[in-house]
Design an enzyme around this catalytic site. Structure first.
Site, PDB file in Angstrom:
ATOM      1  N   ASP A  23       0.839  -1.201   0.000  1.00  0.00           N
ATOM      2  CA  ASP A  23       0.000   0.000   0.000  1.00  0.00           C
ATOM      3  C   ASP A  23       0.877   1.255   0.000  1.00  0.00           C
ATOM      4  OD1 ASP A  23      -2.334   1.422  -0.001  1.00  0.00           O
ATOM      5  OD2 ASP A  23      -2.779   1.117   2.121  1.00  0.00           O
ATOM      6  N   ARG A  27       0.025   7.642  -2.641  1.00  0.00           N
ATOM      7  CA  ARG A  27       0.576   8.725  -1.804  1.00  0.00           C
ATOM      8  C   ARG A  27       2.020   9.022  -2.170  1.00  0.00           C
ATOM      9  NH1 ARG A  27      -0.900   5.946   3.523  1.00  0.00           N
ATOM     10  NH2 ARG A  27      -1.541   4.334   2.046  1.00  0.00           N
ATOM     11  N   HIS A  40       2.452   3.561  -9.087  1.00  0.00           N
ATOM     12  CA  HIS A  40       2.324   2.118  -9.342  1.00  0.00           C
ATOM     13  C   HIS A  40       3.567   1.587 -10.065  1.00  0.00           C
ATOM     14  CE1 HIS A  40      -1.589   2.115  -7.678  1.00  0.00           C
ATOM     15  NE2 HIS A  40      -2.182   2.757  -8.665  1.00  0.00           N
ATOM     16  N   LEU A 134      11.047 -20.434  -5.361  1.00  0.00           N
ATOM     17  CA  LEU A 134      10.113 -19.512  -4.701  1.00  0.00           C
ATOM     18  C   LEU A 134       8.747 -19.649  -5.353  1.00  0.00           C
ATOM     19  CD1 LEU A 134       9.545 -16.958  -2.860  1.00  0.00           C
ATOM     20  CD2 LEU A 134      10.177 -15.570  -4.842  1.00  0.00           C
TER      21      LEU A 134
HETATM   22  C1  FPP Z   1      -2.017   0.135  -3.335  1.00  0.00           C
HETATM   23  O1  FPP Z   1      -1.552   1.465  -3.320  1.00  0.00           O
HETATM   24  C2  FPP Z   1      -1.452  -0.563  -4.485  1.00  0.00           C
HETATM   25  C3  FPP Z   1      -2.169  -1.079  -5.504  1.00  0.00           C
HETATM   26  C4  FPP Z   1      -3.657  -1.023  -5.573  1.00  0.00           C
HETATM   27  C5  FPP Z   1      -1.514  -1.717  -6.657  1.00  0.00           C
HETATM   28  C6  FPP Z   1      -0.317  -2.570  -6.358  1.00  0.00           C
HETATM   29  C7  FPP Z   1       0.472  -2.683  -7.583  1.00  0.00           C
HETATM   30  C8  FPP Z   1       1.819  -2.629  -7.652  1.00  0.00           C
HETATM   31  C9  FPP Z   1       2.686  -2.608  -6.481  1.00  0.00           C
HETATM   32  C10 FPP Z   1       2.476  -2.550  -8.958  1.00  0.00           C
HETATM   33  C11 FPP Z   1       2.790  -3.759  -9.759  1.00  0.00           C
HETATM   34  C12 FPP Z   1       2.612  -5.100  -9.182  1.00  0.00           C
HETATM   35  C13 FPP Z   1       3.007  -6.220  -9.822  1.00  0.00           C
HETATM   36  C14 FPP Z   1       2.708  -7.539  -9.212  1.00  0.00           C
HETATM   37  C15 FPP Z   1       3.749  -6.188 -11.104  1.00  0.00           C
HETATM   38  P1  FPP Z   1      -2.620   2.626  -3.398  1.00  0.00           P
HETATM   39  O2  FPP Z   1      -2.809   2.990  -4.823  1.00  0.00           O
HETATM   40  O3  FPP Z   1      -3.873   2.235  -2.685  1.00  0.00           O
HETATM   41  O4  FPP Z   1      -1.868   3.775  -2.640  1.00  0.00           O
HETATM   42  P2  FPP Z   1      -2.518   4.905  -1.696  1.00  0.00           P
HETATM   43  O5  FPP Z   1      -3.138   4.189  -0.513  1.00  0.00           O
HETATM   44  O6  FPP Z   1      -1.343   5.736  -1.308  1.00  0.00           O
HETATM   45  O7  FPP Z   1      -3.520   5.647  -2.531  1.00  0.00           O
END
Ligand code: FPP
Length: 253
Positions: A23, A27, A40, A134
């Site tokens: 998460d 931000r 992302h 893994l």
């Molecule tokens: C949450 O942060 C994250 C996500 C919804 C997406 C997770 C994706 C990745 C880490 C990128 C790629 C992954 C792979 C497996 C290639 P948020 O957007 O909710 O952040 P916030 O809480 O700060 O708004």
């Protein structure tokens, strides 16, 4: 997988199964006055750091929450950008992951993903099916309640077909009908980004999992942060409902 008795490796050393709620991408981008998609992309780089860490540390299973069933409700542009990112990551990384002996699998409801992406998921799973260094499980379109719901339907169908008596259904039957049934439950869950909740991730499988929260945003995670989580995990006493004395006795055996 049903609740395991305490296991020496998972009590004192490193987790056999590490699960992560990644998460804070949004931000991280906002702090830099950049669009969320930039966060992302930075998050995808942190995924590679994390995979390297697990391979080096000897962690056998890593489950990453990449896209929840609720994330479909995000703005269309963000969902599109995330799907693109997943497809590109698959194109770019799968061969190298295979070379390193990583077995890839995807958990969650795939029906809403574009055909091309589902095909890539299947190809990656087939290519890496015999790998053993893994287990990398990517939760995409995943929800813990949906997983329990599909398991319940499956068991109900067996009861309706006369293959199973309702009164005989035990925890093991439910655990075996869930995704990841062949893997141990997570020993450690890491959530970055400062929130203290499990957000519908692996609800059944987290029953006895140690939880580790950090305010660090996912794209800022590096080997040092993960090493700190391992150190803290190693200091935890996992009792699985037993007493401290029983645990100490069990580890002497
Ligand atoms: C949450 O942060 C994250 C996500 C919804 C997406 C997770 C994706 C990745 C880490 C990128 C790629 C992954 C792979 C497996 C290639 P948020 O957007 O909710 O952040 P916030 O809480 O700060 O708004």
């Amino acid at each position: 997988m049903t609740t395991m008795p305490p296991h020496r490796d998972a009590i004192a050393c490193i987790p056999r199964h590490l699960a992560i709620i990644m998460d804070g991408n949004g931000r991280w981008a906002r702090q830099r006055q950049r669009p969320r998609t930039v966060g992302h992309r930075a998050g995808a780089r942190a995924v590679n750091v994390c995979i390297d860490f697990c391979l080096n540390a000897g962690i056998r299973t890593l489950t990453l929450f990449a896209f929840s069933s609720e994330n479909w409700q995000r703005p269309k542009e963000e969902v599109g950008a995330l799907l693109n990112l997943f497809v590109r990551a698959l194109e770019r990384e799968v061969d190298e992951l295979h070379r390193r002996g990583v077995r890839l699998r995807f958990i969650g409801e795939r029906d809403r993903f574009p055909d091309a992406m589902r095909q890539r998921m299947r190809d990656a799973e087939r290519l890496t099916a015999d790998n053993t260094t893994l287990n990398l499980c990517i939760a995409a379109g995943y929800g813990g309640r949906a997983d329990i719901t599909q398991a319940t339907r499956r068991l109900a169908a067996q009861v309706a077909a006369g293959e199973l008596h309702a009164a005989d259904i035990g925890e093991a039957d439910i655990g075996n009908a869930l995704c990841l049934a062949d893997l141990p439950d997570p020993d450690l869950l890491i959530r970055t980004g400062g929130e203290h909740r499990v957000s519908n991730f692996l609800l059944w499988q987290l029953a006895y999992t140690e939880l580790w929260f950090t305010p660090i945003l996912w794209p800022d995670v590096d080997a040092g942060v993960l090493a700190q989580a391992m150190t803290d995990f190693a200091a935890r006493e996992r009792r699985f409902g037993l007493t401290n004395e029983q645990i100490v006795e069990g580890t002497r055996r």
